[in-house]
Scaffold this motif. Structure first.
Motif, short mmCIF file in Angstrom:
data_model
loop_
_atom_site.label_atom_id
_atom_site.label_comp_id
_atom_site.label_asym_id
_atom_site.label_seq_id
_atom_site.Cartn_x
_atom_site.Cartn_y
_atom_site.Cartn_z
N ARG A 25 0.84 -1.21 0.00
CA ARG A 25 0.00 0.00 0.00
C ARG A 25 0.87 1.26 0.00
N ARG A 33 -6.63 6.10 5.70
CA ARG A 33 -7.28 5.24 6.69
C ARG A 33 -7.18 5.85 8.08
N LEU A 34 -6.04 6.46 8.38
CA LEU A 34 -5.87 7.11 9.69
C LEU A 34 -6.82 8.31 9.80
N LEU A 40 -8.63 9.42 15.99
CA LEU A 40 -7.58 10.39 15.68
C LEU A 40 -8.13 11.74 15.26
N ASN A 43 -6.21 14.90 16.10
CA ASN A 43 -4.87 14.52 16.59
C ASN A 43 -3.83 15.43 15.94
N HIS A 45 -0.60 15.29 15.65
CA HIS A 45 0.45 14.69 14.82
C HIS A 45 -0.08 14.28 13.44
N PHE B 6 4.54 11.01 11.78
CA PHE B 6 4.05 9.93 10.92
C PHE B 6 5.01 9.69 9.75
N TYR B 10 7.18 6.41 9.29
CA TYR B 10 6.81 5.60 8.12
C TYR B 10 8.02 5.39 7.23
N HIS B 14 8.44 1.68 8.42
CA HIS B 14 7.14 1.06 8.11
C HIS B 14 7.29 -0.37 7.59
N PHE B 18 5.87 -3.70 9.33
CA PHE B 18 4.88 -4.51 8.61
C PHE B 18 5.38 -5.95 8.49
N GLU B 32 -2.15 -5.62 7.84
CA GLU B 32 -2.49 -4.24 7.48
C GLU B 32 -3.35 -3.59 8.58
N ASP B 33 -4.29 -4.37 9.09
CA ASP B 33 -5.15 -3.85 10.18
C ASP B 33 -4.31 -3.54 11.43
N ALA B 35 -1.09 -2.91 11.53
CA ALA B 35 -0.20 -1.77 11.27
C ALA B 35 -0.96 -0.46 11.47
N HIS B 36 -2.22 -0.45 11.03
CA HIS B 36 -3.06 0.74 11.27
C HIS B 36 -3.18 1.01 12.77
N GLU B 37 -3.43 -0.04 13.51
CA GLU B 37 -3.58 0.09 14.97
C GLU B 37 -2.28 0.60 15.60
N TYR B 39 -0.14 2.65 14.21
CA TYR B 39 -0.05 4.09 13.96
C TYR B 39 -1.05 4.87 14.85
N VAL B 40 -2.21 4.29 15.07
CA VAL B 40 -3.18 4.96 15.95
C VAL B 40 -2.56 5.15 17.34
N LEU B 43 0.43 7.73 17.22
CA LEU B 43 0.02 9.14 17.10
C LEU B 43 -0.66 9.63 18.38
N ARG B 44 -1.37 8.73 19.05
CA ARG B 44 -2.05 9.14 20.28
C ARG B 44 -1.11 9.22 21.48
N TYR B 46 2.44 9.68 21.20
CA TYR B 46 3.78 10.20 20.90
C TYR B 46 4.23 11.26 21.90
#
Lengths: 78, 177
Positions: A25, A33-34, A40, A43, A45, B6, B10, B14, B18, B32-33, B35-37, B39-40, B43-44, B46
């Protein structure tokens, strides 16, 4: 020990040569997606991640007219 | 160039994160799911990153926690109970890898991967970190919040276990030839 046996050295060689599995991707897909994730919302950042390209591209626009800037809405459409 | 958290993480890590996730769960969509989690959570949280470790080991520690949470939820769903999932003693049951991912692997590596599924969760995690991700003993210890001695012991036991699992397969292959 024959070459068919799995000694530690051979095992470690196989482990060190594991196939590289990549994420196919794009970074924009991940960012989209984020952006859609309610956790978020606002957020700081994530805002930085999407704002700075706009500024960068606006700088570039000063040099090359007619180029479409990257915006949050554009990111979401990708 | 965007040097936000980010983009920086990344660009630097990244694909490594992954790969760590996909080898743990052996399912591209699930990786993929997860990896999204990751980043969440990154970011929350950091702003709470104190810099006691490198960003790399901090990121991998989050990825490890995300993966463990996934396996715990999976175990709860499968057992239909709220038994505590002990990843240090239980196996991490991942799903079958995609044919596309299997194509890249040699027969020998597929045998190793299959044996890895029979290791305990902590052994599998250490093998992936030390060999697939080329993380040092010190980095692995930081990510897992272990001593370096525990990493070395776990790695030694995992290698011994894998060899024991693979030796009979090799002997059978030798007999057939």
């Amino acid at each position: 020990m024959t070459h068919k046996q799995f000694d530690d050295e051979h095992l470690e060689h196989v482990l060190h040569n594991a196939p590289k599995l990549s994420d196919h991707r794009s970074k924009e897909e991940l960012l989209n997606r984020l952006l859609a994730d309610a956790r978020l919302q606002d957020n700081v950042h994530l805002q930085e991640a999407i704002q700075q390209p706009i500024e960068d591209e606006q700088d570039q626009q000063d040099h090359s007219a007619g180029q479409e800037p990257t915006t949050r809405s554009k990111l979401r459409q990708m | 160039m965007n040097d936000s958290v980010f983009h920086r993480l990344y660009d630097a890590y990244h694909q490594d994160v992954f790969q760590f996730l996909i080898y743990l769960v052996k399912n591209r969509t699930l990786a993929e799911d997860l990896a999204h989690e990751v980043y969440v959570r990154v970011l929350r949280s950091y702003d709470q990153f104190a810099g006691n470790s490198s960003e790399k080991t901090w990121l991998f520690a989050i990825a490890k926690n995300v993966a463990i949470d996934h396996f715990r939820k999976q175990a709860v769903r499968q057992k239909h109970s709220l038994d505590f999932f002990d990843w240090e003693t239980e196996q991490l049951h991942s799903t079958t890898p995609s044919p596309e991912d299997m194509l890249q692997a040699s027969d020998e590596f597929i045998q190793v991967e299959s044996a890895l599924e029979k290791c305990t969760g902590d052994q599998k995690m250490v093998i992936i970190m030390r060999y697939f991700q080329d993380l040092s003993i010190a980095e692995t210890a930081q990510i897992l919040d272990w001593t370096e001695a525990k990493v070395k012991t776990t790695q030694h036991r995992a290698i011994k276990f894998l060899r024991q699992q693979l030796q009979p397969i090799k002997e059978q292959e030798a007999k057939r030839q």
